[in-house]
Scaffold this motif. Sequence first.
Motif, mmCIF file in Angstrom:
data_model
loop_
_atom_site.group_PDB
_atom_site.id
_atom_site.type_symbol
_atom_site.label_atom_id
_atom_site.label_comp_id
_atom_site.label_asym_id
_atom_site.label_seq_id
_atom_site.Cartn_x
_atom_site.Cartn_y
_atom_site.Cartn_z
ATOM 1 N N VAL A 64 0.748 -1.225 -0.075
ATOM 2 C CA VAL A 64 -0.093 0.074 0.013
ATOM 3 C C VAL A 64 0.695 1.275 -0.108
ATOM 4 O O VAL A 64 0.482 2.012 -0.726
ATOM 5 C CB VAL A 64 -0.970 -0.052 1.152
ATOM 6 C CG1 VAL A 64 -1.704 1.256 1.074
ATOM 7 C CG2 VAL A 64 -1.879 -1.347 1.060
ATOM 8 N N ARG A 65 1.701 1.170 0.901
ATOM 9 C CA ARG A 65 2.866 2.332 0.922
ATOM 10 C C ARG A 65 4.236 1.625 1.217
ATOM 11 O O ARG A 65 4.281 0.750 2.058
ATOM 12 C CB ARG A 65 2.583 3.368 1.744
ATOM 13 C CG ARG A 65 2.371 3.091 3.323
ATOM 14 C CD ARG A 65 1.890 4.061 4.110
ATOM 15 N NE ARG A 65 1.567 3.748 5.724
ATOM 16 C CZ ARG A 65 2.583 3.732 6.511
ATOM 17 N NH1 ARG A 65 3.762 4.077 6.064
ATOM 18 N NH2 ARG A 65 2.296 3.067 7.798
ATOM 19 N N MET A 66 5.428 2.173 0.730
ATOM 20 C CA MET A 66 6.424 1.714 1.309
ATOM 21 C C MET A 66 7.104 2.586 2.588
ATOM 22 O O MET A 66 7.630 3.562 2.410
ATOM 23 C CB MET A 66 7.631 1.982 0.094
ATOM 24 C CG MET A 66 8.902 1.476 0.423
ATOM 25 S SD MET A 66 8.848 -0.374 0.355
ATOM 26 C CE MET A 66 9.645 -0.537 1.983
ATOM 27 N N ASN A 67 6.999 1.519 3.751
ATOM 28 C CA ASN A 67 7.575 2.210 4.842
ATOM 29 C C ASN A 67 8.759 1.395 5.236
ATOM 30 O O ASN A 67 9.016 0.286 5.848
ATOM 31 C CB ASN A 67 6.427 1.740 5.805
ATOM 32 C CG ASN A 67 6.662 2.381 7.206
ATOM 33 O OD1 ASN A 67 7.709 2.981 7.703
ATOM 34 N ND2 ASN A 67 6.008 2.216 8.200
ATOM 35 N N GLY A 92 7.773 -2.978 -6.653
ATOM 36 C CA GLY A 92 6.181 -2.536 -7.033
ATOM 37 C C GLY A 92 5.464 -3.228 -8.010
ATOM 38 O O GLY A 92 5.927 -3.897 -8.934
ATOM 39 N N PRO A 93 4.268 -2.942 -8.413
ATOM 40 C CA PRO A 93 3.521 -3.496 -9.468
ATOM 41 C C PRO A 93 4.209 -2.985 -10.815
ATOM 42 O O PRO A 93 3.929 -3.505 -11.664
ATOM 43 C CB PRO A 93 2.046 -2.749 -9.163
ATOM 44 C CG PRO A 93 1.964 -2.523 -7.934
ATOM 45 C CD PRO A 93 3.411 -1.964 -7.293
ATOM 46 N N ASP A 94 4.967 -1.879 -10.678
ATOM 47 C CA ASP A 94 5.646 -1.410 -11.979
ATOM 48 C C ASP A 94 7.038 -1.951 -12.241
ATOM 49 O O ASP A 94 7.608 -1.810 -13.089
ATOM 50 C CB ASP A 94 5.661 0.184 -12.337
ATOM 51 C CG ASP A 94 6.352 0.721 -10.737
ATOM 52 O OD1 ASP A 94 6.963 -0.332 -10.036
ATOM 53 O OD2 ASP A 94 6.465 1.937 -10.794
ATOM 54 N N ASP A 95 7.362 -3.029 -11.301
ATOM 55 C CA ASP A 95 8.733 -3.713 -11.627
ATOM 56 C C ASP A 95 9.759 -2.828 -10.922
ATOM 57 O O ASP A 95 10.984 -3.310 -11.066
ATOM 58 C CB ASP A 95 8.897 -4.453 -12.905
ATOM 59 C CG ASP A 95 7.987 -5.590 -13.019
ATOM 60 O OD1 ASP A 95 7.308 -6.202 -12.111
ATOM 61 O OD2 ASP A 95 7.715 -6.029 -14.147
ATOM 62 N N ILE A 96 9.269 -1.917 -10.475
ATOM 63 C CA ILE A 96 10.580 -1.097 -10.038
ATOM 64 C C ILE A 96 10.836 -1.559 -8.687
ATOM 65 O O ILE A 96 10.062 -1.561 -7.506
ATOM 66 C CB ILE A 96 9.986 0.459 -10.000
ATOM 67 C CG1 ILE A 96 9.820 0.861 -11.537
ATOM 68 C CG2 ILE A 96 11.198 1.465 -9.255
ATOM 69 C CD1 ILE A 96 9.409 2.284 -11.772
ATOM 70 N N THR A 97 12.123 -1.634 -8.180
ATOM 71 C CA THR A 97 12.430 -1.850 -6.942
ATOM 72 C C THR A 97 12.238 -0.839 -5.994
ATOM 73 O O THR A 97 12.820 0.215 -6.092
ATOM 74 C CB THR A 97 13.886 -2.327 -7.152
ATOM 75 O OG1 THR A 97 14.202 -3.406 -7.948
ATOM 76 C CG2 THR A 97 14.492 -2.921 -5.661
ATOM 77 N N ARG A 98 11.419 -1.239 -4.956
ATOM 78 C CA ARG A 98 11.151 -0.154 -3.861
ATOM 79 C C ARG A 98 11.824 -0.203 -2.718
ATOM 80 O O ARG A 98 11.987 0.696 -1.691
ATOM 81 C CB ARG A 98 9.748 -0.109 -3.725
ATOM 82 C CG ARG A 98 8.616 -0.061 -4.815
ATOM 83 C CD ARG A 98 7.147 -0.405 -4.657
ATOM 84 N NE ARG A 98 6.579 0.579 -3.613
ATOM 85 C CZ ARG A 98 5.280 0.656 -3.330
ATOM 86 N NH1 ARG A 98 4.558 -0.358 -3.796
ATOM 87 N NH2 ARG A 98 5.080 1.617 -2.342
ATOM 88 N N TYR A 99 12.313 -1.433 -2.458
ATOM 89 C CA TYR A 99 13.050 -1.724 -1.467
ATOM 90 C C TYR A 99 13.989 -3.034 -1.320
ATOM 91 O O TYR A 99 13.601 -3.805 -2.234
ATOM 92 C CB TYR A 99 11.995 -2.299 -0.050
ATOM 93 C CG TYR A 99 12.876 -2.622 1.122
ATOM 94 C CD1 TYR A 99 13.114 -1.583 1.939
ATOM 95 C CD2 TYR A 99 13.014 -3.841 1.621
ATOM 96 C CE1 TYR A 99 14.041 -2.056 3.125
ATOM 97 C CE2 TYR A 99 13.601 -4.197 2.968
ATOM 98 C CZ TYR A 99 14.056 -3.335 3.666
ATOM 99 O OH TYR A 99 14.555 -3.661 4.866
#
Length: 876
Positions: free
Chosen positions: A92-95, A122-129
Amino acid sequence: MNKNVLNAVNTFPLADSRGIVRRTLIAMIVMISAIFVAVIVTLFSIANTLNTQADLQNKHLILKALHARQESIRSHLDDNANWGEAYTNLHVRMNTNWAWVQQNLGSSLYTTFQLEGVFVLGPDDITRYSVISGHLSHTSFQNWLKVPVLPMLHQKLIESGGKAISQFTVVDNTLVLLAAAWIETGSDNTIKPVPGPPSIMIFVDRLTPAKLRAMGQDYGVVNTHIHTHARQVDSDKREYGFPLHTGTGFISIEWTSANPGGALLTWVLPSLVFLFFATLFLTLALMRHAMLRARVNDESTFLLEQGRLALAASEQRFRDVAETTSDWIWETDDKLCFSWISGRFPVITGCPQHEWIGRPLTAFLLDSHSIYRLTQWASSTSVGSHLSLIQCLYFSPDNQPHFCNLVIKKVKKSDGRPGFRGTANDVTQEVQTQARMRYLSEHDELTGLPNRVQMRQFLDSHSLNQLTNNQQIAVLTIDLDKFKPVNDLYGHSVGDKILHDVSARLRECMPENGLVTRYGGDEFIVILPTVEGAHEPERLSDALLSRLTQAFHLEDTDVYIGASIGIAIAPQHATDANDLLRYSDIALYQAKHDGRNCWRLYHPAMEEQIVQRRELENELRVAIHANQLQLVYQPRYDVRTGKVTTIEALIRWQHPRLGLLTPDQFIPLAEDTGLIFQMSDWVLTTACQDAVEHFGSLSVAVNISAIEFRVSGFVSRIHHVLTTSGLSPSQLEIEISENTALSDPERVTDIMLSLKSIGVRFLIDDFGAGYASLSYLHAFPFDGIKLDKSFVIPTDTSENARRVVENIVGLGKAFSLHITAEGVETKEQQTYFESLDCDALQGYFIGRPVSLGELKQHLSRQTASEGDGRLTGRRN
């Protein structure tokens, strides 16, 4: 029994007892060998079975370890991805605080489970963490892994409904275990899922070589690793493996086999080999005793038979050698009368055997020296002595001389009386070959004349430095003129015949005390002993020239050549043979330089001229490449148009030491040395380029040496110059002398027609000064003639000169040729030749040869000068 006899016994089969023992021994050895081979084959089969079973068990254990590793990483991933809080703080959000600081998805995954990579996409295949090797990082999953596996992971997640999946892949020669799952709420019903694609959590476990070895060791498998080409394997280790499917293909998982079959072979095989050889040794020892007993029984019979066979073989061998050897063998009594002669005697000598039985050997030989040596030796020698006689002469029945080498030995015959035996080797061919070689070493094979070896012997025998009583030795070096064209035109067989006839004519003219030699090629040397003050060398030279200029009669034609002769005399000119030959060669060179078909007596000044000529030749070679050559241009005035229509290019040499040289001072040298070709290429190229750049529509005329028509490639050279310069072929005129076509008329005609077909024009230069004739003008496709200035200049004062010029001009007009008068130097001459209907005029009155710059100025004033028909003023 000695060793030689034993060896002979071993060479031939004995009686049946030895054969039976030998066959029994062979059968026992074959049987024992077969048993041991069967045992060894069985042993290797058992060892291979043990290794196969051990390898299959190891494969099962490694697969079990890998599956357990996959289950473990999927279980850890499922615990972290199927969690309501993870859904809220990662999807939902990147914490990052929740994930890293509170260690919900932090370094413990690396320290506890050795997970080198933890990623949330993320859903767009971008590394968020991302956590890499236990450290928070901002590196994207694709960049870190370096292998495009996301499409494969998406496909598998769709198939599993987002549940945790695992997949092997290879990165940088390392096996990597990937686990991925959708981040979901799990059993937490308090969290409401948001619409849209899910986020993905990925765990990465790099199965490094250390991890693989540890996994294998946990299951009892040694040195588990993936196969790479660069990995070194100990030669005493047995590697085994199986293919493992990964997301990018197959890799090989290998390990070091326990090799139980090898251990079995290591302990059992040496014992079997030792047992085999021990058994074999014992068998051989028993059989050897039996063989020795059998040998004792067979030896007596064998030796008797062997002696008989040896005697028969010796007799047969002697007969074969006597009848097939290149020598003939003989035997005589104590009086040297033949008592036996081998069958080769009539074959080699041609004499029947029966005619010589009872006749003495001395009657066969015709060499008195050999007969004397033979009789002296036979009467005084003892039994066992040898005598060799070399190249003894005898005659065949057809009265031809033959030679043989004799080897004779004095023997005691079976009746106790002395006698002689020997061999005779026919060496007739060898003697004839040696005689031929001696002849060829001192004579020329073609003409039969003495060669340079005999010539030097002749000179040395006369002791040039000790000549007395007014004695002289004259050396005449003779070189044939125009011989090479005869060779080229009629072939070498005709050339050889002419050389043979030349040698005959030289012999005819020579006195008895002289010597004629062929020095090489078409060069001959005559040596004439004479007395001081006599003119015999000069008279002989005149006689030789007269004889050699006469026709040489061939089957269908007569050939004419000439000769040049150089004379040097000892001791007047030299007392050393080498110097005398060199001076006569220098005199020959002078004779050729003076026009050929003459003789010259050596003078010291000739050598100085040759040195100067060689210096000038070397300087000319430098001049061609050092920009010392230059062109001057002389205009040709067209009578009909009243304008200059053609410019003739003339070469000059700006010599750094001698100043400006005209063509007659260096062109003959260039022709003799072959430099004329390079010089001509330079003149053609420069003249054509200048014509294109500065002459406009005017034509340019270039003089070409007759030598250039004798060498192939002239047409292609002209084409190349025209192409590179851009000059139109119709603007190029080639001037050649009258004698150009005399050496090879057909070749010259073909060259002229080939170039005229594209527009190039040909003129006869200096017409009347050479060998011009009516047939010459009719036979060759000339466009015009240039009347030689030697006819033009006398027209001012001589009526006969005028009549000659009028006839020549009329002759040219009759052949439709363009007539140019050269050497016009006065207004009166211009008016006179215009009245004769000449087409063009050229000379100092019309225009002197000038540089390109001056010519351009004269051309610009052409209009102003047309009234009086010249470009420059009269000479002062």
